[in-house]
Motif scaffolding. Structure first.
Motif, PDB file in Angstrom:
ATOM      1  N   ALA A 161       0.835  -1.207   0.000  1.00 31.16           N
ATOM      2  CA  ALA A 161       0.000   0.000   0.000  1.00 31.16           C
ATOM      3  C   ALA A 161       0.864   1.248   0.000  1.00 31.16           C
ATOM      4  CB  ALA A 161      -0.921  -0.016   1.213  1.00 31.16           C
ATOM      5  N   SER A 162       1.887   1.240   0.855  1.00 36.82           N
ATOM      6  CA  SER A 162       2.703   2.452   0.923  1.00 36.82           C
ATOM      7  C   SER A 162       3.525   2.623  -0.339  1.00 36.82           C
ATOM      8  CB  SER A 162       3.596   2.440   2.155  1.00 36.82           C
ATOM      9  OG  SER A 162       4.441   1.326   2.123  1.00 36.82           O
ATOM     10  N   LEU A 163       3.893   1.501  -0.977  1.00 35.99           N
ATOM     11  CA  LEU A 163       4.632   1.623  -2.233  1.00 35.99           C
ATOM     12  C   LEU A 163       3.736   2.223  -3.299  1.00 35.99           C
ATOM     13  CD1 LEU A 163       6.680  -1.681  -2.411  1.00 35.99           C
ATOM     14  CD2 LEU A 163       7.574   0.613  -2.276  1.00 35.99           C
ATOM     15  N   ARG A 164       2.489   1.794  -3.304  1.00 33.41           N
ATOM     16  CA  ARG A 164       1.574   2.308  -4.331  1.00 33.41           C
ATOM     17  C   ARG A 164       1.378   3.806  -4.209  1.00 33.41           C
ATOM     18  NH1 ARG A 164      -2.549  -1.728  -4.063  1.00 33.41           N
ATOM     19  NH2 ARG A 164      -2.059  -3.428  -5.484  1.00 33.41           N
ATOM     20  N   MET A 165       1.489   4.301  -2.991  1.00 32.44           N
ATOM     21  CA  MET A 165       1.277   5.735  -2.809  1.00 32.44           C
ATOM     22  C   MET A 165       2.392   6.545  -3.447  1.00 32.44           C
ATOM     23  SD  MET A 165      -1.587   6.014  -1.166  1.00 32.44           S
ATOM     24  CE  MET A 165      -1.469   7.692  -1.520  1.00 32.44           C
ATOM     25  N   LEU A 166       3.558   5.924  -3.573  1.00 30.99           N
ATOM     26  CA  LEU A 166       4.623   6.642  -4.259  1.00 30.99           C
ATOM     27  C   LEU A 166       4.335   6.565  -5.741  1.00 30.99           C
ATOM     28  CD1 LEU A 166       7.588   4.850  -2.514  1.00 30.99           C
ATOM     29  CD2 LEU A 166       6.740   7.075  -1.907  1.00 30.99           C
ATOM     30  N   ARG A 167       4.401   7.651  -6.402  1.00 32.10           N
ATOM     31  CA  ARG A 167       4.085   7.609  -7.827  1.00 32.10           C
ATOM     32  C   ARG A 167       5.141   6.850  -8.616  1.00 32.10           C
ATOM     33  NH1 ARG A 167      -0.253  10.737  -9.452  1.00 32.10           N
ATOM     34  NH2 ARG A 167      -1.707  10.395  -7.773  1.00 32.10           N
ATOM     35  N   VAL A 168       6.358   6.884  -8.084  1.00 28.71           N
ATOM     36  CA  VAL A 168       7.425   6.169  -8.786  1.00 28.71           C
ATOM     37  C   VAL A 168       8.432   5.671  -7.755  1.00 28.71           C
ATOM     38  CG1 VAL A 168       8.739   8.293  -9.124  1.00 28.71           C
ATOM     39  CG2 VAL A 168       9.143   6.369 -10.623  1.00 28.71           C
ATOM     40  N   TYR A 169       8.969   4.497  -7.988  1.00 34.23           N
ATOM     41  CA  TYR A 169       9.997   3.982  -7.082  1.00 34.23           C
ATOM     42  C   TYR A 169      10.874   2.999  -7.837  1.00 34.23           C
ATOM     43  CZ  TYR A 169       6.661   0.093  -6.693  1.00 34.23           C
ATOM     44  OH  TYR A 169       5.798  -0.927  -6.966  1.00 34.23           O
ATOM     45  N   LEU A 170      11.982   2.675  -7.224  1.00 31.65           N
ATOM     46  CA  LEU A 170      12.915   1.732  -7.835  1.00 31.65           C
ATOM     47  C   LEU A 170      12.602   0.331  -7.344  1.00 31.65           C
ATOM     48  CD1 LEU A 170      16.349   3.528  -7.599  1.00 31.65           C
ATOM     49  CD2 LEU A 170      15.205   2.779  -9.662  1.00 31.65           C
ATOM     50  N   ARG A 171      12.791  -0.638  -8.189  1.00 33.98           N
ATOM     51  CA  ARG A 171      12.500  -2.023  -7.833  1.00 33.98           C
ATOM     52  C   ARG A 171      13.354  -2.455  -6.646  1.00 33.98           C
ATOM     53  NH1 ARG A 171       8.536  -4.654  -9.950  1.00 33.98           N
ATOM     54  NH2 ARG A 171       9.129  -4.233 -12.092  1.00 33.98           N
ATOM     55  N   THR A 172      14.623  -2.012  -6.614  1.00 31.47           N
ATOM     56  CA  THR A 172      15.478  -2.411  -5.495  1.00 31.47           C
ATOM     57  C   THR A 172      14.944  -1.832  -4.182  1.00 31.47           C
ATOM     58  OG1 THR A 172      16.864  -0.556  -6.133  1.00 31.47           O
ATOM     59  CG2 THR A 172      17.622  -2.744  -6.745  1.00 31.47           C
ATOM     60  N   TYR A 173      14.429  -0.616  -4.250  1.00 30.45           N
ATOM     61  CA  TYR A 173      13.853  -0.020  -3.049  1.00 30.45           C
ATOM     62  C   TYR A 173      12.651  -0.839  -2.581  1.00 30.45           C
ATOM     63  CZ  TYR A 173      11.120   3.281  -0.297  1.00 30.45           C
ATOM     64  OH  TYR A 173      10.377   3.870   0.680  1.00 30.45           O
ATOM     65  N   ALA A 174      11.811  -1.203  -3.539  1.00 29.31           N
ATOM     66  CA  ALA A 174      10.624  -1.988  -3.189  1.00 29.31           C
ATOM     67  C   ALA A 174      11.033  -3.310  -2.546  1.00 29.31           C
ATOM     68  CB  ALA A 174       9.789  -2.250  -4.434  1.00 29.31           C
ATOM     69  N   LEU A 175      12.041  -3.947  -3.118  1.00 26.95           N
ATOM     70  CA  LEU A 175      12.484  -5.227  -2.562  1.00 26.95           C
ATOM     71  C   LEU A 175      12.992  -5.039  -1.144  1.00 26.95           C
ATOM     72  CD1 LEU A 175      13.054  -8.213  -2.923  1.00 26.95           C
ATOM     73  CD2 LEU A 175      15.294  -7.641  -3.805  1.00 26.95           C
ATOM     74  N   ASP A 176      13.756  -3.997  -0.938  1.00 27.36           N
ATOM     75  CA  ASP A 176      14.260  -3.684   0.409  1.00 27.36           C
ATOM     76  C   ASP A 176      13.124  -3.567   1.405  1.00 27.36           C
ATOM     77  OD1 ASP A 176      17.192  -1.595  -0.018  1.00 27.36           O
ATOM     78  OD2 ASP A 176      16.927  -3.686   0.580  1.00 27.36           O
ATOM     79  N   GLN A 177      12.105  -2.810   1.012  1.00 30.92           N
ATOM     80  CA  GLN A 177      10.972  -2.604   1.907  1.00 30.92           C
ATOM     81  C   GLN A 177      10.288  -3.931   2.215  1.00 30.92           C
ATOM     82  OE1 GLN A 177      11.709   0.545   2.874  1.00 30.92           O
ATOM     83  NE2 GLN A 177       9.574   1.078   2.787  1.00 30.92           N
ATOM     84  N   MET A 178      10.118  -4.751   1.190  1.00 30.64           N
ATOM     85  CA  MET A 178       9.426  -6.018   1.409  1.00 30.64           C
ATOM     86  C   MET A 178      10.263  -6.939   2.289  1.00 30.64           C
ATOM     87  SD  MET A 178       6.678  -5.758  -0.586  1.00 30.64           S
ATOM     88  CE  MET A 178       6.114  -7.194  -1.366  1.00 30.64           C
TER      89      MET A 178
END
Lengths: 274, 424
Positions: free
Chosen positions: B294-311
């Motif tokens: 949910a919080s990733l979706r709120m960002l209009r754009v992000y890097l895949r590596t950042y998303a993986l880190d968060q997960m």
């Protein structure tokens, strides 16, 4: 080089709603331009695979104290396709000791060359077209001039190359953006369910800089011979193998635990492994 | 020293830092005079912040012209209401017993309770829920027990809750105060400034008791929900969007759905102990996952590596630092990069799943050998077999085989060491 479409492996990160693509369309205003921008496609993430990094050449005889290396920092498409459809401009923030350390590159190929002697962190900011995203994305890359292998003199022929692969993800793209790039080779666009028809891009929404751009892709770039190859197949294989191993261990342990539970407490774990 | 020469720093700087260094270690060793070394060491070898006992006084001898005797004498206590006379030892100097009141009489303090006359009661203090009798009794008890309301509530003839008694007492006192004094004088009195709010107090105590009586399960759930709510509000702050209302609902649905799925899936697990912990663990996982998404979706754009880190962070939120280290160690043993070199969507998904599986494997191992043996998280023998098998399988492939061979060598060189560790 055809556009890669997703949909084969259902990503498990979808949190329980795997397989269902919810497409929410918000209220659209009268203005056709705004219409395309305000309609967003949920669960239809568009991703842009990029590679960014530096290539540094030692200048050899032409080197001086303050300028020993010539280096180039760049952001390119992972398949060397043109990023200009998505990225409007890139800003490279260099070390303050450079003149005008904020360098703006308005058109692809998004790169910058300089001469210097020192290694530092370069901040790379990607700015996208208005229908793509109004926020910038920041990347950081450490400029490497000196090779790992410190033995012997540096070669002027072989540069020091450091590249990183990453993907820029747009989680809920606007319809206009989707239309525009659905067949673009640089972009990964998800496969839409059958019956989803989207009209061709509205000519009323022109991209800036479209006319003046020369070739934006990096397929025949002078430095392309040094570009690294990133193959996901390799990692996927490794990961799949690792997962299999771990799963096998888990099954084994579960069996052991069930056996142990049935028996009185043992002081040592069972000694016989397979 | 040569460096200092080169830099041209003056040499006499050296003695000063040396002096400073030698002084502090000396302090605790030097004992103050007046008390013996052992006694000083009792305080921890350091001087107390406030001198509790004047050390110099301890060794002091009384002046020789004073003649000291100790006598068994009677005494009275001004704090007592009766005339009880008790006896105790008294230090008599030159035949003169000490004067003054009993030393402990000054500690007999009590609370000032406001007293009201009947008139005042009629005028200001009548209340539909309280009779005059009850109010009188209350005040009597308050005086006797120094406003210890718990005791008062216990002794109160008719049953009233502590909050009711407090409320009555404070409102009566406030009314009396405002009636007797001019309004300007008492504005700073705490009775007036912060009046007792009975409903708030009742609510507060109820909430406290609820928190105290929470089970561990409940506690975990609460922290999950709070973390989720926090993330959602934070991401709402970050980017306002029209889809706001959808997301919390989605996030809520997510964990519930997955909980149900997890329960049915886990019905097959053999051990009973793992069942509740697995459910809570995986439901926490799902909740974390959903809120991260949910919080990733709120960002209009992000890097895949950042998303993986968060997960990854979300998935290992319940794991301690050591467990995370062990997961990374296991990944390395398996020949997998800690951060994928080619983070495509598929690779990231696989990586995340692998990490989760390793976590559950480690948890299972912990259950099997609970003694906290940290040496090798993996059973070494099968792993080295696995390494072999893995290498062979890979060499059958064409291009990828070449690059993976390089990865094989570190694990191969590790193998002999692993064997040693396992031969305990």
């Amino acid at each position: 080089m055809s556009s890669r479409k997703q949909g084969d492996s259902q990503p498990s990160e979808d949190g329980g709603t795997a397989g269902v693509k919810r497409i929410k369309i918000t209220k659209s205003s009268e203005d056709p331009e705004k219409k395309g921008l305000s309609r967003r496609l949920k669960d239809a993430e568009i991703s842009l695979p990029i590679v960014y990094g530096t290539i540094a050449f030692y200048l050899g005889r032409k080197a001086s104290e303050s300028q020993s290396h010539k280096w180039t920092v760049y952001v390119r498409g992972a398949t060397n396709e043109d990023l200009g459809a998505v990225v409007k401009r890139v800003v490279f923030q260099l070390h303050p000791s450079f003149n005008n350390p904020t360098r703006v590159v308005e058109a692809p190929p998004f790169e910058l060359s300089e001469c210097g002697w020192g290694e530092f962190e370069i901040a790379i900011s990607l700015f996208f077209h208005p229908d793509v995203c109004d926020k910038q994305l920041d990347l950081y890359h450490h400029l490497k001039l000196y090779p790992e292998d410190e033995s012997g003199p540096q070669s002027t022929k072989k540069p020091v190359v450091v590249e990183s692969y990453d993907e820029v993800v747009f989680p809920d793209p606007s319809e206009a953006f989707y239309c525009r790039v659905q067949n673009h080779p640089a972009v990964i666009v998800p496969r839409m369910p059958a019956g989803f028809n989207i009209s061709a891009p509205d000519p009323a929404v022109p991209l800036e800089n479209t006319n003046e751009r020369e070739r934006g892709d990096t397929k025949d770039h002078p430095l392309s011979q040094w570009f690294m190859n990133f193959s996901e197949a390799d990692e996927l294989l490794k990961l799949a193998a690792a997962r299999q191993q771990v799963q096998a261990h888990i099954v084994k342990l579960r069996r052991q635990l069930s056996v142990m539970d049935g028996m009185p407490q043992l002081s040592k774990p069972p000694s016989a492994y397979e | 020293m040569d460096a200092k020469d080169i830099l041209g720093l003056p040499k006499n700087q050296l003695p000063i830092p040396q002096e400073k260094k030698s002084r502090p270690p000396k302090e605790p060793q030097r004992k103050p005079d007046g008390i013996s070394r052992e006694v000083y060491a009792l305080t921890g070898g350091l001087a107390p912040l406030m001198p509790s006992v004047d050390a110099s006084q301890l060794r002091r001898h009384p002046p020789p012209d004073e003649k000291i005797t100790w006598q068994w004498l009677p005494f009275t206590n001004s704090a007592r209401k009766d005339d009880l006379q008790l006896f105790h030892w008294v230090r008599v100097v030159n035949g003169v017993p000490p004067t003054g009141d009993y030393a402990f009489a000054k500690y007999n303090k009590s609370v000032n309770i406001i007293k009201y006359t009947d008139e005042e009661y009629e005028k200001y203090l009548t209340d539909p829920t309280w009779t005059k009798e009850e109010t009188d009794q209350l005040f009597d008890l308050c005086e006797r027990f120094d406003l210890r309301f718990i005791v008062i509530a216990d002794r109160f003839p008719s049953s009233r809750t502590v909050e009711e008694l407090k409320d009555r007492y404070y409102s009566v006192s406030r009314a009396l105060l405002s009636a007797r004094a001019a309004p300007g004088d008492i504005a700073n009195d705490p009775l007036v400034k912060e009046p007792y709010n009975m409903s708030q107090e009742v609510e507060r105590k109820r909430a406290l008791s609820m928190v105290l009586s929470q089970t561990k399960h409940q506690e975990r759930k609460d922290t999950e929900v709070l973390a989720e709510a926090k993330r959602i509000t934070e991401s709402r702050m970050a980017a306002k969007g029209p889809e706001e209302s959808e997301l919390p609902v989605a996030a809520n649905i997510g964990p519930e759905n997955s909980q149900r799925a997890v329960v049915s899936g886990d019905a097959v697990t053999p051990s009973n102990a793992t069942l509740p912990s697995a459910i809570t663990a995986s439901s926490t996982l799902m909740a974390d996952n959903a809120s991260t998404l949910a919080s990733l979706r709120m960002l209009r754009v992000y890097l895949r590596t950042y998303a993986l880190d968060q997960m990854v962070q979300a998935a290992s939120a319940s794991a301690g630092h050591r467990t995370i280290k062990r997961v990374e160690q296991t990944l390395q043993e398996l020949g997998v990069n800690l951060k994928p070199k080619v983070p495509t969507k598929a690779v990231c998904a696989e990586h995340l799943e692998l990490r989760k599986e390793i976590l559950s494997l480690l948890n299972l191992q912990k259950q099997r050998t609970p003694r906290g043996d940290q040496d090798r998280p993996f059973m070494p023998d099968p792993l080295s077999f696995g390494g072999d098998r893995f290498g062979k399988r890979d060499q059958k492939r064409k291009a990828p085989g070449r690059s993976s061979e390089a990865a094989q060598s570190p694990s191969q060189s590790k193998r002999p060491r692993k064997m040693k560790a396992s031969d305990i």
